[in-house]
Design a protein around this motif. Structure first.
Motif, PDB file in Angstrom:
ATOM      1  N   LEU A 123      -4.854   1.376   0.171  1.00 17.32           N
ATOM      2  CA  LEU A 123      -4.958   0.333   1.193  1.00 17.32           C
ATOM      3  C   LEU A 123      -4.570  -1.036   0.638  1.00 17.32           C
ATOM      4  O   LEU A 123      -3.956  -1.849   1.349  1.00 17.32           O
ATOM      5  CB  LEU A 123      -6.388   0.294   1.744  1.00 17.32           C
ATOM      6  CG  LEU A 123      -6.771   1.391   2.723  1.00 17.32           C
ATOM      7  CD1 LEU A 123      -8.239   1.280   3.106  1.00 17.32           C
ATOM      8  CD2 LEU A 123      -5.887   1.338   3.964  1.00 17.32           C
ATOM      9  N   ALA A 124      -4.919  -1.305  -0.610  1.00 20.02           N
ATOM     10  CA  ALA A 124      -4.528  -2.582  -1.216  1.00 20.02           C
ATOM     11  C   ALA A 124      -3.009  -2.690  -1.331  1.00 20.02           C
ATOM     12  O   ALA A 124      -2.426  -3.754  -1.063  1.00 20.02           O
ATOM     13  CB  ALA A 124      -5.186  -2.725  -2.593  1.00 20.02           C
ATOM     14  N   LEU A 125      -2.351  -1.605  -1.699  1.00 17.93           N
ATOM     15  CA  LEU A 125      -0.886  -1.614  -1.760  1.00 17.93           C
ATOM     16  C   LEU A 125      -0.284  -1.813  -0.378  1.00 17.93           C
ATOM     17  O   LEU A 125       0.736  -2.500  -0.228  1.00 17.93           O
ATOM     18  CB  LEU A 125      -0.388  -0.301  -2.367  1.00 17.93           C
ATOM     19  CG  LEU A 125      -0.713  -0.067  -3.850  1.00 17.93           C
ATOM     20  CD1 LEU A 125      -0.319   1.340  -4.263  1.00 17.93           C
ATOM     21  CD2 LEU A 125       0.004  -1.098  -4.720  1.00 17.93           C
ATOM     22  N   LEU A 126      -0.913  -1.220   0.641  1.00 16.89           N
ATOM     23  CA  LEU A 126      -0.404  -1.370   2.006  1.00 16.89           C
ATOM     24  C   LEU A 126      -0.608  -2.797   2.518  1.00 16.89           C
ATOM     25  O   LEU A 126       0.313  -3.397   3.097  1.00 16.89           O
ATOM     26  CB  LEU A 126      -1.098  -0.374   2.932  1.00 16.89           C
ATOM     27  CG  LEU A 126      -0.742  -0.452   4.417  1.00 16.89           C
ATOM     28  CD1 LEU A 126       0.736  -0.156   4.633  1.00 16.89           C
ATOM     29  CD2 LEU A 126      -1.612   0.501   5.232  1.00 16.89           C
ATOM     30  N   LEU A 127      -1.782  -3.359   2.307  1.00 15.12           N
ATOM     31  CA  LEU A 127      -2.075  -4.699   2.806  1.00 15.12           C
ATOM     32  C   LEU A 127      -1.344  -5.787   2.036  1.00 15.12           C
ATOM     33  O   LEU A 127      -1.254  -6.923   2.502  1.00 15.12           O
ATOM     34  CB  LEU A 127      -3.586  -4.956   2.742  1.00 15.12           C
ATOM     35  CG  LEU A 127      -4.452  -4.073   3.640  1.00 15.12           C
ATOM     36  CD1 LEU A 127      -5.924  -4.364   3.424  1.00 15.12           C
ATOM     37  CD2 LEU A 127      -4.081  -4.274   5.104  1.00 15.12           C
ATOM     38  N   ASP A 128      -0.843  -5.445   0.851  1.00 18.23           N
ATOM     39  CA  ASP A 128      -0.096  -6.431   0.068  1.00 18.23           C
ATOM     40  C   ASP A 128       1.336  -6.594   0.573  1.00 18.23           C
ATOM     41  O   ASP A 128       2.026  -7.534   0.169  1.00 18.23           O
ATOM     42  CB  ASP A 128      -0.091  -6.016  -1.409  1.00 18.23           C
ATOM     43  CG  ASP A 128       0.439  -7.111  -2.313  1.00 18.23           C
ATOM     44  OD1 ASP A 128      -0.040  -8.262  -2.205  1.00 18.23           O
ATOM     45  OD2 ASP A 128       1.340  -6.824  -3.142  1.00 18.23           O
ATOM     46  N   GLN A 129       1.775  -5.707   1.439  1.00 19.97           N
ATOM     47  CA  GLN A 129       3.131  -5.788   1.966  1.00 19.97           C
ATOM     48  C   GLN A 129       3.203  -6.808   3.113  1.00 19.97           C
ATOM     49  O   GLN A 129       2.239  -6.960   3.873  1.00 19.97           O
ATOM     50  CB  GLN A 129       3.598  -4.414   2.475  1.00 19.97           C
ATOM     51  CG  GLN A 129       3.524  -3.321   1.436  1.00 19.97           C
ATOM     52  CD  GLN A 129       4.396  -3.607   0.234  1.00 19.97           C
ATOM     53  OE1 GLN A 129       5.515  -4.114   0.372  1.00 19.97           O
ATOM     54  NE2 GLN A 129       3.896  -3.286  -0.959  1.00 19.97           N
ATOM     55  N   PRO A 130       4.317  -7.506   3.241  1.00 17.16           N
ATOM     56  CA  PRO A 130       4.458  -8.484   4.342  1.00 17.16           C
ATOM     57  C   PRO A 130       4.714  -7.784   5.674  1.00 17.16           C
ATOM     58  O   PRO A 130       5.848  -7.449   6.018  1.00 17.16           O
ATOM     59  CB  PRO A 130       5.664  -9.327   3.903  1.00 17.16           C
ATOM     60  CG  PRO A 130       6.461  -8.423   3.008  1.00 17.16           C
ATOM     61  CD  PRO A 130       5.470  -7.528   2.318  1.00 17.16           C
TER      62      PRO A 130
END
Length: 345
Positions: A145-152
């Motif tokens: 989820l952190a990798l997903l939310l870090d995307q613009p």
């Protein structure tokens, strides 16, 4: 010719040069002593006085701070020590809520009863499975989820709020939502989904009680892990990612060699904090399974509740609480050693 006697060296005057020859300090001890002493008002005396004033001010500040902290420290010690002492005292007593007038010294009988009970071993295993399962779900899911939310992406702020919001739901409320709204075989969402595909609904809390509790607790703690790991991920320099991408590293290699080592400390902190709280899970078990069927979903904390409150045996329940505290401290000791090595690396 008459000989002219010259004056002694260090005495008299040198008339040819018109200057006074300095006298040797050895012949004038008073002069030597005067030179060794600092002049009044000079730098040496001022420095000594300044150092003394600073030391006095520091000592006064420390004394004042200790006096101001004393009430809070005393209240905290009373808050911690009094219940612990009472638990230790009751653990060596024969004390039952059914007949509180009949008391007596039990010695180690309560501890032998708790540790020798077969339900204690099963509860200890359930506790380890519960902690390990929740940690695995939250760490892996939080990283993804952190990798997903870090995307613009569009609506990133709203999405982050939605992901973090389950952490603010009270544990009994979350347990009731999952018990009646999702996992109930008759009118739960998963039951309707199973029926839509022509399948028999699953009675989660009777067939898979411990797994159901793990899912509920992991749902509550997943936002915490996501928040900590996302903060660590956003501190990673963008230049490192771009350099690795220019060197030809694919997404998997960038994650394994750059992102994951950078998040190692954050993952360690998540494991440490969650383990401390997960050892005391109670509300979710009480609301959903009640520790059953049998002892299938009973952990150490709920076993103490069962023995002390439901069975009205305060002595055995207190002994179980002392054993639980000892186990928690052992786990915390080894966990802190592992965390310290990781943080110092």
């Amino acid at each position: 010719m008459p000989q002219i006697t010259s004056p002694l060296r260090g005495e008299g005057t040198n008339r040819d040069r018109g200057a006074m020859v300095p006298r040797s300090p050895a012949h004038h001890p008073a002069t030597t002593t005067a030179v060794a002493l600092p002049l009044r008002g000079g730098k040496g005396g001022g420095s000594l006085r300044h150092t003394g004033i600073t030391s006095m001010a520091t000592a006064q500040t420390r004394t004042l701070s200790r006096i101001m902290m004393a009430p809070a420290v005393i209240v905290l010690l009373i808050w911690m020590i009094v219940p612990l002492v009472m638990t230790l005292w009751f653990s060596f007593q024969n004390y039952s809520l059914i007949n509180p007038m009949m008391t007596g010294f039990a010695g180690w009988a309560n501890y032998i009863y708790v540790i020798g009970d077969p339900s204690f071993t099963q509860s200890l295993v359930n506790t380890l499975i519960l902690v390990g399962g929740v940690l695995a779900i939250t760490v892996i899911g939080g990283t993804l989820l952190a990798l997903l939310l870090d995307q613009p992406i569009w609506g990133q702020g709203i999405l982050r709020i939605l992901v973090i919001s389950p952490f603010f739901v009270m544990p009994p409320v979350a347990a009731l939502i999952w018990k009646n709204g999702f996992m109930h075989p008759g009118y739960g969402m998963l039951g309707h989904l199973w029926k839509a595909f022509g399948l028999q609904p699953v009675d989660w809390f009777n067939q898979y009680p411990l797994f159901s509790v793990i899912v509920i607790v992991a749902w509550q703690w997943l936002p915490f892990a996501t928040l900590i790991l996302l903060t660590a991920l956003q501190s990673l320099s963008e230049e490192q990612r771009e350099a690795a991408e220019m060197d030809g590293a694919n997404a998997l290699n960038r994650f394994y060699y750059i992102i994951l080592p950078h998040m190692a400390r954050a993952i360690t902190i998540v494991i440490l904090i969650q383990t401390i709280f997960l050892l005391g899970i109670f509300a979710e078990i009480r609301v959903t399974t009640g520790g059953g069927p049998g002892y299938a979903s009973t952990n150490i904390t709920f076993l103490v509740f069962r023995t002390g409150i439901l069975s009205n045996d305060i002595g055995a329940g207190s002994a179980g609480g002392v054993v639980a505290v000892i186990i928690a401290n052992i786990v915390a000791f080894f966990l802190m050693r592992a965390v310290g090595k990781n943080l110092d690396a």
